[in-house]
Motif scaffolding. Sequence first.
Motif, PDB file in Angstrom:
ATOM      1  N   GLU A   1       0.807  -1.245   0.027  1.00 18.62           N
ATOM      2  CA  GLU A   1       0.160   0.013  -0.148  1.00 18.62           C
ATOM      3  C   GLU A   1       0.687   1.245   0.024  1.00 18.62           C
ATOM      4  O   GLU A   1       0.570   2.253  -0.776  1.00 18.62           O
ATOM      5  N   VAL A   2       1.922   1.343   1.057  1.00 18.16           N
ATOM      6  CA  VAL A   2       2.820   2.515   1.089  1.00 18.16           C
ATOM      7  C   VAL A   2       3.592   2.506  -0.260  1.00 18.16           C
ATOM      8  O   VAL A   2       3.822   3.565  -0.927  1.00 18.16           O
ATOM      9  N   THR A   3       4.171   1.517  -0.698  1.00 16.33           N
ATOM     10  CA  THR A   3       4.888   1.579  -1.928  1.00 16.33           C
ATOM     11  C   THR A   3       4.053   1.961  -2.997  1.00 16.33           C
ATOM     12  O   THR A   3       4.965   3.001  -3.703  1.00 16.33           O
ATOM     13  N   SER A   4       3.074   1.593  -3.272  1.00 15.85           N
ATOM     14  CA  SER A   4       2.134   2.015  -4.410  1.00 15.85           C
ATOM     15  C   SER A   4       1.955   3.619  -4.134  1.00 15.85           C
ATOM     16  O   SER A   4       2.022   4.359  -5.318  1.00 15.85           O
ATOM     17  N   MET A   5       1.732   3.976  -2.992  1.00 14.40           N
ATOM     18  CA  MET A   5       1.508   5.732  -3.074  1.00 14.40           C
ATOM     19  C   MET A   5       2.565   6.373  -3.357  1.00 14.40           C
ATOM     20  O   MET A   5       2.590   7.256  -4.105  1.00 14.40           O
ATOM     21  N   LEU A   6       3.664   5.826  -2.913  1.00 14.43           N
ATOM     22  CA  LEU A   6       4.869   6.398  -3.428  1.00 14.43           C
ATOM     23  C   LEU A   6       5.210   6.411  -4.786  1.00 14.43           C
ATOM     24  O   LEU A   6       5.971   7.307  -5.371  1.00 14.43           O
ATOM     25  N   THR A   7       4.985   5.325  -5.488  1.00  8.90           N
ATOM     26  CA  THR A   7       5.400   4.872  -6.835  1.00  8.90           C
ATOM     27  C   THR A   7       4.429   6.029  -7.622  1.00  8.90           C
ATOM     28  O   THR A   7       5.174   6.812  -8.371  1.00  8.90           O
ATOM     29  N   LYS A   8       3.161   6.149  -7.370  1.00  7.13           N
ATOM     30  CA  LYS A   8       2.233   7.128  -7.766  1.00  7.13           C
ATOM     31  C   LYS A   8       2.778   8.612  -7.669  1.00  7.13           C
ATOM     32  O   LYS A   8       2.498   9.399  -8.703  1.00  7.13           O
ATOM     33  N   ALA A   9       3.453   8.856  -6.694  1.00 10.14           N
ATOM     34  CA  ALA A   9       3.912  10.433  -6.188  1.00 10.14           C
ATOM     35  C   ALA A   9       5.243  10.308  -7.170  1.00 10.14           C
ATOM     36  O   ALA A   9       5.874  11.497  -7.035  1.00 10.14           O
TER      37      ALA A   9
ATOM     38  N   TYR B   1       4.794  -5.943  14.043  1.00 10.66           N
ATOM     39  CA  TYR B   1       4.797  -4.604  14.529  1.00 10.66           C
ATOM     40  C   TYR B   1       4.786  -3.583  13.085  1.00 10.66           C
ATOM     41  O   TYR B   1       4.447  -2.549  13.238  1.00 10.66           O
ATOM     42  N   THR B   2       5.771  -4.107  12.017  1.00  9.40           N
ATOM     43  CA  THR B   2       6.127  -3.216  10.976  1.00  9.40           C
ATOM     44  C   THR B   2       4.720  -2.889  10.460  1.00  9.40           C
ATOM     45  O   THR B   2       4.205  -1.900   9.900  1.00  9.40           O
ATOM     46  N   ALA B   3       3.839  -3.996   9.957  1.00 10.10           N
ATOM     47  CA  ALA B   3       2.581  -3.870   9.431  1.00 10.10           C
ATOM     48  C   ALA B   3       1.778  -2.941  10.209  1.00 10.10           C
ATOM     49  O   ALA B   3       0.983  -1.977   9.603  1.00 10.10           O
ATOM     50  N   ARG B   4       1.790  -2.898  11.631  1.00 10.19           N
ATOM     51  CA  ARG B   4       1.007  -1.878  12.135  1.00 10.19           C
ATOM     52  C   ARG B   4       1.474  -0.359  12.146  1.00 10.19           C
ATOM     53  O   ARG B   4       0.649   0.631  11.993  1.00 10.19           O
ATOM     54  N   LEU B   5       2.747  -0.421  12.196  1.00 11.39           N
ATOM     55  CA  LEU B   5       3.491   0.929  12.133  1.00 11.39           C
ATOM     56  C   LEU B   5       3.069   1.571  10.868  1.00 11.39           C
ATOM     57  O   LEU B   5       3.055   2.656  10.664  1.00 11.39           O
ATOM     58  N   LEU B   6       3.101   0.860   9.496  1.00 13.94           N
ATOM     59  CA  LEU B   6       2.929   1.119   8.237  1.00 13.94           C
ATOM     60  C   LEU B   6       1.441   1.452   7.994  1.00 13.94           C
ATOM     61  O   LEU B   6       1.123   2.507   7.485  1.00 13.94           O
ATOM     62  N   LYS B   7       0.641   1.332   8.854  1.00 14.66           N
ATOM     63  CA  LYS B   7      -0.749   1.979   8.942  1.00 14.66           C
ATOM     64  C   LYS B   7      -0.883   3.475   9.298  1.00 14.66           C
ATOM     65  O   LYS B   7      -1.566   4.030   8.746  1.00 14.66           O
ATOM     66  N   ILE B   8       0.043   3.666  10.077  1.00 12.44           N
ATOM     67  CA  ILE B   8       0.249   5.029  10.459  1.00 12.44           C
ATOM     68  C   ILE B   8       0.698   5.941   9.215  1.00 12.44           C
ATOM     69  O   ILE B   8       0.304   6.949   8.844  1.00 12.44           O
ATOM     70  N   VAL B   9       1.822   5.318   8.575  1.00 10.08           N
ATOM     71  CA  VAL B   9       2.525   6.078   7.438  1.00 10.08           C
ATOM     72  C   VAL B   9       1.406   6.026   6.339  1.00 10.08           C
ATOM     73  O   VAL B   9       1.252   7.022   5.693  1.00 10.08           O
ATOM     74  N   ALA B  10       0.567   5.045   6.126  1.00 13.18           N
ATOM     75  CA  ALA B  10      -0.393   5.093   5.104  1.00 13.18           C
ATOM     76  C   ALA B  10      -1.150   6.305   5.259  1.00 13.18           C
ATOM     77  O   ALA B  10      -1.941   6.644   4.210  1.00 13.18           O
ATOM     78  N   ALA B  11      -1.825   6.364   6.406  1.00 17.92           N
ATOM     79  CA  ALA B  11      -2.659   7.513   6.620  1.00 17.92           C
ATOM     80  C   ALA B  11      -2.047   8.799   6.861  1.00 17.92           C
ATOM     81  O   ALA B  11      -2.870   9.609   6.300  1.00 17.92           O
ATOM     82  N   ASN B  12      -1.126   9.043   6.768  1.00 18.35           N
ATOM     83  CA  ASN B  12      -0.365  10.385   6.671  1.00 18.35           C
ATOM     84  C   ASN B  12      -0.034  10.656   5.341  1.00 18.35           C
ATOM     85  O   ASN B  12       0.081  11.776   4.969  1.00 18.35           O
TER      86      ASN B  12
END
Lengths: 316, 316
Positions: free
Chosen positions: B14-22, B284-295
């Motif tokens: 999810e995060v990778t895809s957002m960054l790629t699109k940007a 843990y990392t999956a939970r952390l990346l939900k915060i990243v994806a929200a921001n």
Amino acid sequence: MTEHVVKFYDLSPEVTSMLTKAGAKVTAAADLLPADYASVTVMFGWDASLGNAIIDTSNSQLRWIQSTSAGVDYFPKDKLAALGVTVTNASGVHAEPIAQSVFGDMLYFTRGLNTHVQNTQTHTWNNQGNNMRVLSEFKVLIFGTGHIGAELAQNLQALHVHVTGINHSGRAVAGFDQVYPLAEYQTAVADADIIVNILPGTEETRDFYNAEFFSHVADAFLFINVGRGFSVTNAELIQAVAAKKVRYVALDVANPEPLPADNPLWDIPEVLITSHTTGFVDDYTARLLKIVAANLPSYLADGTFVRNVVDLNKGY
Amino acid sequence: MTEHVVKFYDLSPEVTSMLTKAGAKVTAAADLLPADYASVTVMFGWDASLGNAIIDTSNSQLRWIQSTSAGVDYFPKDKLAALGVTVTNASGVHAEPIAQSVFGDMLYFTRGLNTHVQNTQTHTWNNQGNNMRVLSEFKVLIFGTGHIGAELAQNLQALHVHVTGINHSGRAVAGFDQVYPLAEYQTAVADADIIVNILPGTEETRDFYNAEFFSHVADAFLFINVGRGFSVTNAELIQAVAAKKVRYVALDVANPEPLPADNPLWDIPEVLITSHTTGFVDDYTARLLKIVAANLPSYLADGTFVRNVVDLNKGY
């Protein structure tokens, strides 16, 4: 008939007052003379030697035994049934302490306390935190949906844990997401991460947790026994741990009790043994006497009981 | 401006895809070349050596750091504030695992597991069950009413435990029966059976749990520190245990960390040390990346954030 109560523990002012008003005689078990065995109508507590002597006295007037335990497998149930003695148990008194002990067993292993206790002993600061889990990841399966099981299930649901129960009929019970009948336990076991036994000790549950049972376990994190020790076949549980079908084990009850010091269960690092203490709580007798106080008025009036009556045929 | 993200851990699809699109550039921290330090706009993770090198580069473009921890006391906060860098923390990710670890610490001592672990090691069947307690007997006092404190309070309320909280203003928080302002903590402490520190590490909380603090403790069953080690003055905690003002202690954080092997805390039988692991959880990392994806969406759109922003002046 004059009531004659033999007590194994101090009574509460409330219970004493009820007995006094009824003109009952109260004798501490240690002070009871053999000549008075036949006159005993009520036993608050049980001791095999004294209890059997009272029962075996000709013309025994015994009518009621209030057990200090929830399980009554150690009583001479057939004899008591034949004599028409009612046994009331302590079911309910143990629910809160046992549920909290089982909860503690779960968190001890899921939060890595087993490792940290050792690290503390060896002065080792180890923040690798292998295998730290949260309970909401797990499916918990509880054999027994009575007071203790229901209390535990409700505690777990507050932590968003999926809880499945097993009882005879498969009837729904508050606190459980799902309940299976005992005859269909295999389906539930295959899916369970944590398995808890709270079933009473009966002929039906003797050696229930054996190789056949563990053959249905896929990959369990923890097996907890707070029911009766003889429900588990030790060697077959040990095989299940060796085969990694069950990762950790917490045993409050054992087979036999006390568990001999040379029993191999003591030496398995994944096994925690709590020596039949999970039901203990500081104010145990006060809690037990609330059951006595609930039953006394109707018993004194017409010999009936309002709660905690054991079915001596079923054994619980 | 092209975003250049330095990552210290694998990103989610999810995060990778957002960054790629940007059109963002993503570099693993280990692969970052000094020539590229100035181009870094985002750090997902932190390492003091690399982080300071990036900040100290002239013309640093750094705008956002996502911390892997909830506490940010180890960041160069003044420098980051001066540069206008936003730090978002991992607050919330830890709530469930830390609350469950604290719960486990409580049950470990209330249900006598500390004794049973030793008995298991020595093959001793001991069913004396001294000092077995249920949590509903206790008043629990939690310093800190944020995500972790609130999760813990709600867990405890499900077991009918009375829970008092402490925060700056004394504002009410769901899950707490009562909340006191920090300035009036003394009243709450005098009445507390279990005291839990979850306050962030700031100058205000440095050495907060000292002789003055413990002078207000009447008779506590357990003191738990999952906040920061430097909030406790070790020698004065040890004195409180010796004086039996505090019966048991569970320390997840220590002063200093790692706690040296010759520190006297290791050898006190009433102290359990869990080596700063209570926040650990397998995903843990999956939970952390939900915060990243929200921001990420608002950050990429206009440089703003929707959650977990740290006030660099307050330090949390």
